[in-house]
Design a protein around this motif. Structure first.
Motif, PDB file in Angstrom:
ATOM      1  N   VAL A  83       0.849  -1.188   0.000  1.00  0.00           N
ATOM      2  CA  VAL A  83       0.000   0.000   0.000  1.00  0.00           C
ATOM      3  C   VAL A  83       0.883   1.235   0.000  1.00  0.00           C
ATOM      4  N   ARG A  84       0.594   2.181  -0.901  1.00  0.00           N
ATOM      5  CA  ARG A  84       1.263   3.477  -0.864  1.00  0.00           C
ATOM      6  C   ARG A  84       0.333   4.422  -0.126  1.00  0.00           C
ATOM      7  N   LEU A  85       0.816   4.940   0.986  1.00  0.00           N
ATOM      8  CA  LEU A  85       0.017   5.836   1.809  1.00  0.00           C
ATOM      9  C   LEU A  85      -0.023   7.225   1.203  1.00  0.00           C
ATOM     10  N   SER A  86      -0.894   8.074   1.726  1.00  0.00           N
ATOM     11  CA  SER A  86      -1.089   9.408   1.167  1.00  0.00           C
ATOM     12  C   SER A  86       0.171  10.268   1.227  1.00  0.00           C
ATOM     13  N   ASN A  87       1.096   9.972   2.165  1.00  0.00           N
ATOM     14  CA  ASN A  87       2.338  10.744   2.239  1.00  0.00           C
ATOM     15  C   ASN A  87       3.460  10.089   1.438  1.00  0.00           C
ATOM     16  N   LEU A  88       3.098   9.146   0.557  1.00  0.00           N
ATOM     17  CA  LEU A  88       3.991   8.418  -0.346  1.00  0.00           C
ATOM     18  C   LEU A  88       4.865   7.390   0.356  1.00  0.00           C
ATOM     19  N   SER A  89       4.632   7.112   1.620  1.00  0.00           N
ATOM     20  CA  SER A  89       5.303   6.011   2.302  1.00  0.00           C
ATOM     21  C   SER A  89       4.735   4.709   1.766  1.00  0.00           C
ATOM     22  N   VAL A  90       5.540   3.654   1.824  1.00  0.00           N
ATOM     23  CA  VAL A  90       5.100   2.350   1.332  1.00  0.00           C
ATOM     24  C   VAL A  90       4.977   1.397   2.508  1.00  0.00           C
ATOM     25  N   LEU A  91       3.883   0.660   2.534  1.00  0.00           N
ATOM     26  CA  LEU A  91       3.599  -0.287   3.597  1.00  0.00           C
ATOM     27  C   LEU A  91       3.455  -1.667   2.978  1.00  0.00           C
ATOM     28  N   ARG A  92       4.309  -2.600   3.402  1.00  0.00           N
ATOM     29  CA  ARG A  92       4.178  -3.990   2.979  1.00  0.00           C
ATOM     30  C   ARG A  92       3.365  -4.713   4.039  1.00  0.00           C
ATOM     31  N   VAL A  93       2.282  -5.321   3.626  1.00  0.00           N
ATOM     32  CA  VAL A  93       1.378  -5.999   4.546  1.00  0.00           C
ATOM     33  C   VAL A  93       1.535  -7.499   4.342  1.00  0.00           C
ATOM     34  N   TYR A  94       1.839  -8.198   5.425  1.00  0.00           N
ATOM     35  CA  TYR A  94       2.080  -9.638   5.346  1.00  0.00           C
ATOM     36  C   TYR A  94       0.805 -10.422   5.604  1.00  0.00           C
ATOM     37  N   GLU A  95       0.911 -11.760   5.550  1.00  0.00           N
ATOM     38  CA  GLU A  95      -0.258 -12.629   5.681  1.00  0.00           C
ATOM     39  C   GLU A  95      -0.965 -12.468   7.024  1.00  0.00           C
ATOM     40  N   LEU A  96      -2.254 -12.749   7.000  1.00  0.00           N
ATOM     41  CA  LEU A  96      -3.106 -12.722   8.187  1.00  0.00           C
ATOM     42  C   LEU A  96      -3.039 -11.391   8.941  1.00  0.00           C
ATOM     43  N   THR A  97      -3.076 -10.315   8.177  1.00  0.00           N
ATOM     44  CA  THR A  97      -3.008  -8.964   8.757  1.00  0.00           C
ATOM     45  C   THR A  97      -4.305  -8.214   8.461  1.00  0.00           C
ATOM     46  N   THR A  98      -4.759  -7.464   9.442  1.00  0.00           N
ATOM     47  CA  THR A  98      -5.913  -6.585   9.274  1.00  0.00           C
ATOM     48  C   THR A  98      -5.515  -5.197   9.764  1.00  0.00           C
ATOM     49  N   LEU A  99      -5.792  -4.175   8.941  1.00  0.00           N
ATOM     50  CA  LEU A  99      -5.462  -2.805   9.331  1.00  0.00           C
ATOM     51  C   LEU A  99      -6.525  -1.848   8.832  1.00  0.00           C
ATOM     52  N   GLU A 100      -6.553  -0.678   9.461  1.00  0.00           N
ATOM     53  CA  GLU A 100      -7.484   0.377   9.068  1.00  0.00           C
ATOM     54  C   GLU A 100      -6.705   1.665   8.835  1.00  0.00           C
ATOM     55  N   ILE A 101      -7.032   2.359   7.750  1.00  0.00           N
ATOM     56  CA  ILE A 101      -6.407   3.646   7.462  1.00  0.00           C
ATOM     57  C   ILE A 101      -7.172   4.702   8.254  1.00  0.00           C
ATOM     58  N   GLN A 102      -6.446   5.464   9.063  1.00  0.00           N
ATOM     59  CA  GLN A 102      -7.070   6.458   9.928  1.00  0.00           C
ATOM     60  C   GLN A 102      -6.653   7.866   9.525  1.00  0.00           C
ATOM     61  N   PRO A 103      -7.416   8.866   9.945  1.00  0.00           N
ATOM     62  CA  PRO A 103      -7.060  10.242   9.605  1.00  0.00           C
ATOM     63  C   PRO A 103      -5.741  10.627  10.276  1.00  0.00           C
ATOM     64  N   PRO A 104      -4.949  11.456   9.605  1.00  0.00           N
ATOM     65  CA  PRO A 104      -3.677  11.864  10.195  1.00  0.00           C
ATOM     66  C   PRO A 104      -3.877  12.702  11.447  1.00  0.00           C
ATOM     67  N   GLU A 105      -3.033  12.462  12.453  1.00  0.00           N
ATOM     68  CA  GLU A 105      -3.078  13.267  13.676  1.00  0.00           C
ATOM     69  C   GLU A 105      -2.441  14.629  13.441  1.00  0.00           C
ATOM     70  N   LYS A 106      -1.387  14.631  12.627  1.00  0.00           N
ATOM     71  CA  LYS A 106      -0.713  15.869  12.227  1.00  0.00           C
ATOM     72  C   LYS A 106      -0.698  15.898  10.714  1.00  0.00           C
ATOM     73  N   GLU A 107      -0.681  17.083  10.133  1.00  0.00           N
ATOM     74  CA  GLU A 107      -0.684  17.206   8.684  1.00  0.00           C
ATOM     75  C   GLU A 107       0.538  16.514   8.082  1.00  0.00           C
ATOM     76  N   GLY A 108       0.301  15.718   7.036  1.00  0.00           N
ATOM     77  CA  GLY A 108       1.389  15.038   6.348  1.00  0.00           C
ATOM     78  C   GLY A 108       1.808  13.729   6.989  1.00  0.00           C
ATOM     79  N   ARG A 109       1.169  13.320   8.067  1.00  0.00           N
ATOM     80  CA  ARG A 109       1.513  12.077   8.754  1.00  0.00           C
ATOM     81  C   ARG A 109       0.389  11.069   8.581  1.00  0.00           C
TER      82      ARG A 109
END
Length: 126
Positions: A83-109
């Motif tokens: 997954v490429r996040l909104s700040n262009l960071s890349v997240l590799r998600v491995y097997e049997l993983t569940t995650l939720e995208i949440q609003p940034p606490e600070k701008e750009g994070r």
């Protein structure tokens, strides 16, 4: 650096397109802001599902699928996703993983809620 240039070029193209069809400056600013808050499912190998915000229904994830704030992603056994996040960071998600995208606490994070599983986070910020 080339990703920053590509992102700026895409924003400029979107700006000129919206202006050419008669969009107001407020609509242009809104389109740019909403584009910045989106993440992208770059790769999906095996069983990768997405549930959109407010939905309990899981649907198969697709390559280049836009993920908005509040969307959830899960991977099955022997599966993985990138997954490429909104700040262009890349997240590799491995097997049997569940995650939720949440609003940034600070701008750009970008913010994530890793409910279960494992992920590798890659970012080039200083």
């Amino acid at each position: 650096m080339s990703k920053n240039i590509s992102l700026k070029l895409a924003g400029a193209v979107l700006f000129f397109f919206l202006i050419s069809i008669g969009a107001s400056p407020a609509e242009v600013a809104s389109a740019n802001a909403s584009e910045e808050n989106k993440s992208l499912l770059l790769t999906a190998a095996g069983k990768v599902d997405v549930a959109h915000k407010g939905s309990a229904t899981w649907q198969p994830g697709q390559t280049n699928q836009v993920l908005n704030i509040g969307d959830r992603l899960r991977t099955g056994k022997s599966s993985r996703a990138t997954v490429r996040l909104s700040n262009l960071s890349v997240l590799r998600v491995y097997e049997l993983t569940t995650l939720e995208i949440q609003p940034p606490e600070k701008e750009g994070r970008a913010a994530l809620n890793l409910e279960s599983g494992a992920a590798y986070f890659f970012n080039r910020d200083k």
